[in-house]
Design a protein around this motif. Structure first.
Motif, PDB file in Angstrom:
ATOM      1  N   ALA A   1     -56.384  16.412 -66.217  1.00 27.47           N
ATOM      2  CA  ALA A   1     -57.066  16.863 -67.428  1.00 27.47           C
ATOM      3  C   ALA A   1     -56.689  18.324 -67.656  1.00 27.47           C
ATOM      4  O   ALA A   1     -57.122  19.206 -66.922  1.00 27.47           O
ATOM      5  CB  ALA A   1     -58.573  16.717 -67.272  1.00 27.47           C
TER       6      ALA A   1
ATOM      7  N   VAL B   1     -62.499  17.224 -69.717  1.00 27.31           N
ATOM      8  CA  VAL B   1     -62.831  16.611 -68.430  1.00 27.31           C
ATOM      9  C   VAL B   1     -63.871  15.511 -68.632  1.00 27.31           C
ATOM     10  O   VAL B   1     -63.740  14.406 -68.101  1.00 27.31           O
ATOM     11  CB  VAL B   1     -63.353  17.674 -67.442  1.00 27.31           C
TER      12      VAL B   1
ATOM     13  N   ILE C   1     -57.739  18.811 -62.364  1.00 28.28           N
ATOM     14  CA  ILE C   1     -58.101  19.659 -63.497  1.00 28.28           C
ATOM     15  C   ILE C   1     -57.192  20.872 -63.576  1.00 28.28           C
ATOM     16  O   ILE C   1     -57.043  21.625 -62.603  1.00 28.28           O
ATOM     17  CB  ILE C   1     -59.574  20.119 -63.390  1.00 28.28           C
TER      18      ILE C   1
ATOM     19  N   VAL D   1     -62.159  13.478 -57.531  1.00 26.07           N
ATOM     20  CA  VAL D   1     -61.510  14.634 -58.143  1.00 26.07           C
ATOM     21  C   VAL D   1     -60.901  15.504 -57.044  1.00 26.07           C
ATOM     22  O   VAL D   1     -61.414  15.570 -55.923  1.00 26.07           O
ATOM     23  CB  VAL D   1     -62.537  15.434 -58.981  1.00 26.07           C
TER      24      VAL D   1
END
Length: 359
Positions: A64, A71, A87, A344
């Motif tokens: 992302a 996100v 991320i 994540v």
């Protein structure tokens, strides 16, 4: 993980640091990450969950490249079946990334993608109140729900988000978009009546109620408010790094904060004390601003609870809500921790704070 990683990069053309996307992509390629596809988030808007499709295409990483809204928009594609999420913080505040200790500089963020560890974190789930009734099945909830990683808000922040995410306003005012949006939202906003109906609390709240001889379920509460925030990831304010003490993305609880006061100096002082850890725990006698056994704070004009879920309704009629800064959903709305956790990538040094221990 051995072998070359194959990634899909989803980005937002309107994120605060979108012009740095090309630099970010170059850094990923230099780190030996194969970029299978690079697409704007708008390409996914009308599609069902894409996680299983990405896995079938040999993609083992979803990146992302944007801010909190991006996100949040990625969660539904990977939370049930799909590659782990990484991320690249190309937004303005990047509070989700900050909550996970992901560096704000691009080389540092890429280093986490290459050599970080995989963590399982909580995400919030929001659905229309009628979809969460006892008559509804799990399939009904899943079909009607949306996800957020950072926060859901009702009230003042909704109008701010509408203005701050306007592509026309961003193109016109650039870096001044956020302060101008905040001023306009404050000028136009009026207090809103809300009703809060908590799902059964857990952890310290449940113990507190039991020791006071209270019923396990928290009573319905009614307030005139400026804003209600249902918080999952604890960091706020972008580079200010404000954080709610004891809040965590792994405690299976949401922090519900109501801003009620109309005196702006009082509000600013109360919010500052909340983030500084100056809120007063209720005593065993239930003393404090409201005397409600589940409340964690006695700060004037501000209320704070911690629970696994809450239903928010607005007697005057439906009001819009924001999820991770994007305007989605309307009241009455039920908000709770999703049953699944989000995988994540985080730094190897990251450790989640826990509400129970405060460590």
């Amino acid at each position: 993980m051995p072998g070359k990683r194959r990634a899909i990069v989803i980005h937002s053309p309107h994120s605060g640091r979108a012009p740095q996307l090309e630099e970010a992509l170059k850094l990923l390629q230099e780190a030996d990450i194969e970029l299978v596809r690079v697409e704007p988030i708008t390409n996914l808007n009308e599609l069902p969950s894409q996680g299983s499709t990405w896995l079938a295409q040999g993609i083992d990483l979803a990146i992302a490249a944007g801010g909190d809204g991006l996100v949040g928009g990625m969660i539904r594609h990977v939370i049930k079946e799909g590659p782990p999420l990484a991320i690249l913080p190309l937004g303005t505040a990047n509070d989700t990334a900050r909550s996970l200790a992901i560096p704000q500089d691009l080389p540092g963020a890429v280093e986490v993608i290459v050599g970080g560890q995989e963590a399982a974190i909580d995400v919030g789930m929001a659905l229309p109140a009628e979809a969460s009734s006892p008559a509804s099945g799990p399939g009904d909830e899943e079909a009607a729900s949306d996800y957020f990683c950072h926060t859901l808000t009702i009230g003042l922040n909704v109008e701010f988000a509408r203005l701050a995410t306007s592509s026309e306003m961003r193109e016109r005012f650039g870096a001044m978009t956020y302060p101008l949006a905040a001023l306009e939202a404050l000028r136009a906003h009026e207090p809103l009546e809300v009703v809060l109906d908590f799902e059964e609390p857990s952890g310290s709240l449940a113990a507190q109620q039991q020791c006071q001889g209270q019923a396990q379920a928290v009573a319905e509460l009614r307030y005139q408010v400026l804003q209600v925030a249902v918080i999952n990831a604890p960091v706020f304010g972008g580079p200010l790094q404000l954080s709610i003490p004891g809040a965590s993305v792994t405690d299976h609880l949401l922090d519900i904060v109501v801003v009620q006061g109309l005196d702006w100096k009082e509000i600013a002082s109360a919010i500052g004390q909340l983030f500084a850890g100056g809120e007063s725990e209720q005593s065993e006698a239930g003393e404090g601003a409201t005397g409600h056994p589940a409340e964690l704070t006695a700060l004037p004009g501000l209320h704070h609870w911690r629970a696994s879920g809450v239903t928010i309704s607005t007697p005057a009629g439906p009001c819009e809500a924001t999820l991770d800064g994007e305007v989605k959903g309307k009241t009455p709305i039920t908000v709770r921790i999703a049953p699944e956790r989000l995988r994540v990538l985080v730094p190897t040094t990251w450790q989640a704070q826990t509400a129970e221990t405060g460590t």
